[in-house]
Design a protein around this motif. Structure first.
Motif, PDB file in Angstrom:
ATOM      1  N   HIS A 220       0.842  -1.203   0.000  1.00 38.81           N
ATOM      2  CA  HIS A 220       0.000   0.000   0.000  1.00 38.81           C
ATOM      3  C   HIS A 220       0.877   1.253   0.000  1.00 38.81           C
ATOM      4  CE1 HIS A 220      -3.709  -2.213   0.474  1.00 38.81           C
ATOM      5  NE2 HIS A 220      -3.169  -2.916   1.450  1.00 38.81           N
ATOM      6  N   ALA A 221       1.673   1.367  -1.050  1.00 37.37           N
ATOM      7  CA  ALA A 221       2.594   2.504  -1.161  1.00 37.37           C
ATOM      8  C   ALA A 221       1.844   3.781  -1.530  1.00 37.37           C
ATOM      9  CB  ALA A 221       3.659   2.210  -2.205  1.00 37.37           C
ATOM     10  N   GLU A 222       2.459   4.907  -1.204  1.00 33.76           N
ATOM     11  CA  GLU A 222       1.912   6.225  -1.548  1.00 33.76           C
ATOM     12  C   GLU A 222       2.950   6.969  -2.388  1.00 33.76           C
ATOM     13  OE1 GLU A 222      -0.081   8.271   1.874  1.00 33.76           O
ATOM     14  OE2 GLU A 222       0.827   6.625   3.005  1.00 33.76           O
ATOM     15  N   PRO A 223       2.906   6.817  -3.701  1.00 34.97           N
ATOM     16  CA  PRO A 223       3.912   7.455  -4.559  1.00 34.97           C
ATOM     17  C   PRO A 223       3.944   8.976  -4.447  1.00 34.97           C
ATOM     18  CG  PRO A 223       2.686   5.796  -5.769  1.00 34.97           C
ATOM     19  CD  PRO A 223       1.974   5.989  -4.473  1.00 34.97           C
ATOM     20  N   ASN A 224       2.844   9.567  -3.991  1.00 32.22           N
ATOM     21  CA  ASN A 224       2.795  11.024  -3.866  1.00 32.22           C
ATOM     22  C   ASN A 224       3.266  11.515  -2.500  1.00 32.22           C
ATOM     23  OD1 ASN A 224       1.738  11.386  -6.486  1.00 32.22           O
ATOM     24  ND2 ASN A 224      -0.320  10.908  -5.754  1.00 32.22           N
ATOM     25  N   ASN A 225       3.650  10.587  -1.639  1.00 26.94           N
ATOM     26  CA  ASN A 225       4.124  10.949  -0.302  1.00 26.94           C
ATOM     27  C   ASN A 225       5.652  11.017  -0.324  1.00 26.94           C
ATOM     28  OD1 ASN A 225       4.885  11.016   2.464  1.00 26.94           O
ATOM     29  ND2 ASN A 225       2.925  10.085   3.023  1.00 26.94           N
ATOM     30  N   ARG A 226       6.165  12.222  -0.402  1.00 24.46           N
ATOM     31  CA  ARG A 226       7.616  12.419  -0.542  1.00 24.46           C
ATOM     32  C   ARG A 226       8.380  11.972   0.698  1.00 24.46           C
ATOM     33  NH1 ARG A 226      10.420  18.305  -1.825  1.00 24.46           N
ATOM     34  NH2 ARG A 226      12.603  17.633  -1.664  1.00 24.46           N
ATOM     35  N   GLU A 227       7.801  12.166   1.875  1.00 23.53           N
ATOM     36  CA  GLU A 227       8.498  11.838   3.118  1.00 23.53           C
ATOM     37  C   GLU A 227       8.623  10.330   3.324  1.00 23.53           C
ATOM     38  OE1 GLU A 227       6.644  13.794   6.363  1.00 23.53           O
ATOM     39  OE2 GLU A 227       7.023  15.815   5.610  1.00 23.53           O
ATOM     40  N   LYS A 228       7.541   9.605   3.083  1.00 31.12           N
ATOM     41  CA  LYS A 228       7.547   8.160   3.314  1.00 31.12           C
ATOM     42  C   LYS A 228       8.233   7.387   2.191  1.00 31.12           C
ATOM     43  CE  LYS A 228       3.473   7.452   6.247  1.00 31.12           C
ATOM     44  NZ  LYS A 228       2.164   6.749   6.337  1.00 31.12           N
ATOM     45  N   PHE A 229       7.994   7.817   0.956  1.00 31.45           N
ATOM     46  CA  PHE A 229       8.493   7.067  -0.196  1.00 31.45           C
ATOM     47  C   PHE A 229       9.188   8.009  -1.187  1.00 31.45           C
ATOM     48  CE2 PHE A 229       4.531   5.163   1.375  1.00 31.45           C
ATOM     49  CZ  PHE A 229       4.995   3.910   1.768  1.00 31.45           C
ATOM     50  N   PRO A 230      10.353   8.530  -0.833  1.00 30.29           N
ATOM     51  CA  PRO A 230      11.034   9.506  -1.700  1.00 30.29           C
ATOM     52  C   PRO A 230      11.384   8.946  -3.082  1.00 30.29           C
ATOM     53  CG  PRO A 230      12.487   8.743   0.054  1.00 30.29           C
ATOM     54  CD  PRO A 230      11.125   8.253   0.389  1.00 30.29           C
ATOM     55  N   GLY A 231      11.814   7.677  -3.128  1.00 30.19           N
ATOM     56  CA  GLY A 231      12.173   7.080  -4.414  1.00 30.19           C
ATOM     57  C   GLY A 231      10.987   7.005  -5.360  1.00 30.19           C
ATOM     58  N   LEU A 232       9.866   6.514  -4.849  1.00 26.93           N
ATOM     59  CA  LEU A 232       8.655   6.404  -5.660  1.00 26.93           C
ATOM     60  C   LEU A 232       8.120   7.787  -6.022  1.00 26.93           C
ATOM     61  CD1 LEU A 232       6.758   3.494  -3.853  1.00 26.93           C
ATOM     62  CD2 LEU A 232       8.372   3.374  -5.753  1.00 26.93           C
ATOM     63  N   ILE A 235      10.355   9.254  -8.919  1.00 30.17           N
ATOM     64  CA  ILE A 235      10.162   8.565 -10.203  1.00 30.17           C
ATOM     65  C   ILE A 235       8.796   8.923 -10.774  1.00 30.17           C
ATOM     66  CG2 ILE A 235       9.100   6.394  -9.415  1.00 30.17           C
ATOM     67  CD1 ILE A 235      11.832   6.762 -12.085  1.00 30.17           C
ATOM     68  N   THR A 236       7.817   9.146  -9.900  1.00 35.28           N
ATOM     69  CA  THR A 236       6.493   9.584 -10.355  1.00 35.28           C
ATOM     70  C   THR A 236       6.571  10.989 -10.941  1.00 35.28           C
ATOM     71  OG1 THR A 236       5.396   8.228  -8.666  1.00 35.28           O
ATOM     72  CG2 THR A 236       4.105  10.002  -9.643  1.00 35.28           C
ATOM     73  N   VAL A 237       7.300  11.867 -10.273  1.00 38.93           N
ATOM     74  CA  VAL A 237       7.484  13.234 -10.778  1.00 38.93           C
ATOM     75  C   VAL A 237       8.172  13.208 -12.142  1.00 38.93           C
ATOM     76  CG1 VAL A 237       8.713  15.409 -10.402  1.00 38.93           C
ATOM     77  CG2 VAL A 237       7.509  14.317  -8.504  1.00 38.93           C
ATOM     78  N   PHE A 238       9.218  12.393 -12.253  1.00 42.75           N
ATOM     79  CA  PHE A 238       9.952  12.300 -13.518  1.00 42.75           C
ATOM     80  C   PHE A 238       9.050  11.813 -14.650  1.00 42.75           C
ATOM     81  CE2 PHE A 238      12.266   9.564 -16.528  1.00 42.75           C
ATOM     82  CZ  PHE A 238      13.109  10.513 -17.101  1.00 42.75           C
ATOM     83  N   MET A 239       8.270  10.768 -14.386  1.00 35.25           N
ATOM     84  CA  MET A 239       7.396  10.221 -15.424  1.00 35.25           C
ATOM     85  C   MET A 239       6.310  11.224 -15.814  1.00 35.25           C
ATOM     86  SD  MET A 239       8.772   7.408 -16.206  1.00 35.25           S
ATOM     87  CE  MET A 239       7.539   7.025 -17.445  1.00 35.25           C
TER      88      MET A 239
END
Length: 567
Positions: A220-232, A235-239
């Protein structure tokens, strides 16, 4: 009650003439009609599990309402369902004990009287997933109880959730498959099915060869959560930037070209009308009759594989991307379901890897084989026959934009235009990115032995967004540049028969024509024998069908994004 068992109802009638009252068997439905209707379709009203009113409401003279007493309700159910007494250790019952009115008990999930029959895996998975979502997707309820709502959103963004939404639950895991049905415990509890110690066993229920690395996938990842999941997050911002930047530039390019192309066409028509010319000069008529080879049979064959595999990948992948649309589900059903679609998708992927390797081999041969050319490496790489970007392409882009704004003539191109080179190089980028991420998702158990779990989350984002970029680009920009612009509409057939007229060569690729004349090799490329009529017709129909299919898919994508957003 039998008549013989009847007793006096009042002492004043004691004596010879006793008043005997006869009672009929009580019919609960005479008062509780809706409850009776619910019970009629319930699993409790089946031959396998016959449970009538008195089974739960034993003494009709002492019935007390448990409508608002969830604890009593759970204990009543557990008197028969002994295996489900694990509920009393669950996080839900603890919340109930702590005073939460929202905490679910048996009847919140299964209903009180209309208890559904769950007789197969599909029904069970749909049932428990919907039961979980009923509460966990309720933002207000979760807020009252300090529970995050990321689980429902992230679940339906996963492969599992998308298949549930498309109507194929038997192929994937639902909520209870990972969290269990009744003994739901906090993640930190050592007995929880999603505790780090037990997680591999939970995954192994479906993924038999899953390793510890596989279990570290962030469910249950949160790609828009910079603090919890910086890598995701990055990569979401880049895409997103890649999608926006690519479409913004090339759609603007196409719109400007459309406007300028029609303007030029109108200018030519007006000039011909004004001069009284109804027909082109005889010299141009003669030019039209000469035909030259632009593509070899190997190029045509490779392109046919590209078209076929790309359409197969698009048709089977888009329903997953747009699983929340009616057309996505319809298309998936038409393909025969997720199993058939998955097989077609993988066949398309294998074909893609095949033509990619062949093209890579041809490119290496072109650049390094001395038999192919005696020119030095850099001259081959940046020369006119190369598909690599060179200085002329930069100059052509500038000249093209000047032409768009009526500030200069349209540039004269060499063998390859800058947009054709972009298409070619995009294949290398696309296959590398989509292909590698697709392989990771195709064989997650294998890659989990030497890749960290978060790679699978990243691969999901990259594969989905890059595929959308490829589909959107091909079905809009590539189709326009190649087939739908005013000069070529409705289709440029050159890639299907490999032939181009001399007039097209002169007007569209003047630099190439000039070079061939200077080198004295024009006759080398002249086509002496036309392609068979049947072959021409077959490939034209195939090409038109491909363009039509891609255009329809592009319209559906645009409509869905505008009306429903991109999930």
């Amino acid at each position: 009650m039998k008549k013989d068992d009847a007793k006096p109802v009042d002492k004043q009638f004691a004596g010879k003439n006793k008043c005997i009252v006869s009672f009929k068997q009580t019919n609960c439905a005479s008062c509780h009609s809706q409850v009776a209707k619910d019970h009629e379709t319930s699993v409790h009203n089946s031959a396998r599990l016959p449970v009538n009113c008195s089974k739960c409401h034993a003494d009709i003279h002492k019935i007390t309402s448990i409508k608002n007493n969830k604890t009593a309700s759970a204990k009543l159910c557990s008197s028969c369902h002994e295996k489900e007494t694990v509920y009393f250790k669950s996080v839900h019952f603890k919340a109930l004990e702590s005073g939460s009115k929202d905490a679910p008990t048996c009847t919140d999930c299964h209903n009180k009287h209309a208890i559904d029959k769950i007789d197969n895996v599909s029904n069970g998975r749909i049932f428990h997933t919907q039961a979980c979502m009923k509460c966990h997707a309720d933002t207000e309820m979760m807020k009252r109880n300090s529970v995050t709502t990321i689980a429902p959103k992230s679940y339906f963004e996963s492969y599992h959730g998308k298949n549930i939404r498309l109507g194929y639950p038997e192929k994937v895991a639902g909520c209870a498959d990972c969290h269990s049905s009744h003994s739901i415990l906090p993640e930190k509890d050592s007995n929880s099915t999603v505790n780090s110690v037990n997680l591999i066993n939970t995954c192994n229920q479906c993924h038999k060869d899953a390793s510890d690395g596989f279990a570290k996938f962030i469910a249950h990842a949160e790609p828009n959560n910079r603090e919890k999941f910086p890598g995701l997050f990055w990569i979401t911002v880049f895409m997103n930037l890649l999608l926006a930047g690519t479409f913004l530039f090339f759609w603007m390019h196409s719109l400007l070209w459309t406007f300028r192309g029609f303007a030029e066409k109108k200018q030519k028509r007006n000039a011909e009308d004004f001069s009284g010319k109804d027909k082109p000069p005889a010299s141009e008529v003669i030019i039209k009759r000469k035909v030259y080879r632009r593509f070899k049979p190997v190029h045509i064959t490779l392109h046919l594989f590209v078209v076929t595999s790309f359409l197969a990948l698009a048709l089977t992948g888009l329903p997953l991307k747009f699983n929340y649309t009616s057309w996505g589900k319809t298309l998936m059903d038409y393909l025969g379901g997720i199993g058939s679609a998955g097989l077609i998708h993988r066949i398309g992927a294998v074909i893609t890897f095949g033509y990619f390797l062949v093209t890579l081999g041809m490119s290496i041969r072109f650049l390094f084989s001395k038999k192919h050319s005696k020119q030095p490496f850099l001259k081959r790489l940046f020369g006119p026959d190369s598909l690599f970007i060179n200085k002329k392409d930069i100059a052509d882009i500038k000249a093209m934009f000047k032409w768009f704004f009526f500030r200069g003539p349209k540039p004269s191109f060499e063998r390859w235009t800058y947009w054709e080179k972009f298409d070619f190089l995009a294949v290398f980028w696309g296959v590398a990115i989509i292909g590698s991420s697709g392989l990771v998702l195709w064989f997650p158990e294998f890659f989990s032995y030497f890749l960290p779990g978060w790679i699978f989350n990243m691969a999901t984002i990259i594969h989905s967004d890059e595929a959308l970029l490829a589909v959107g680009f091909i079905f809009t920009v590539h189709f326009f540049n190649t087939h739908l612009r005013a000069e070529k509409f409705p289709m440029d057939f050159v890639i299907f028969n490999g032939q181009v007229t001399e007039r097209e060569m002169v007007h569209e690729r003047g630099q190439q024509w000039k070079r061939y004349q200077e080198e004295g090799i024009t006759e080398k490329f002249e086509v002496k024998k036309p392609t068979p009529l049947g072959w021409d017709i077959t490939l034209r129909l195939f090409g038109l069908l491909a363009v039509f299919t891609g255009t329809v898919l592009a319209v559906l994508i645009f409509y869905s994004v505008i009306t429903l957003g991109l999930h």
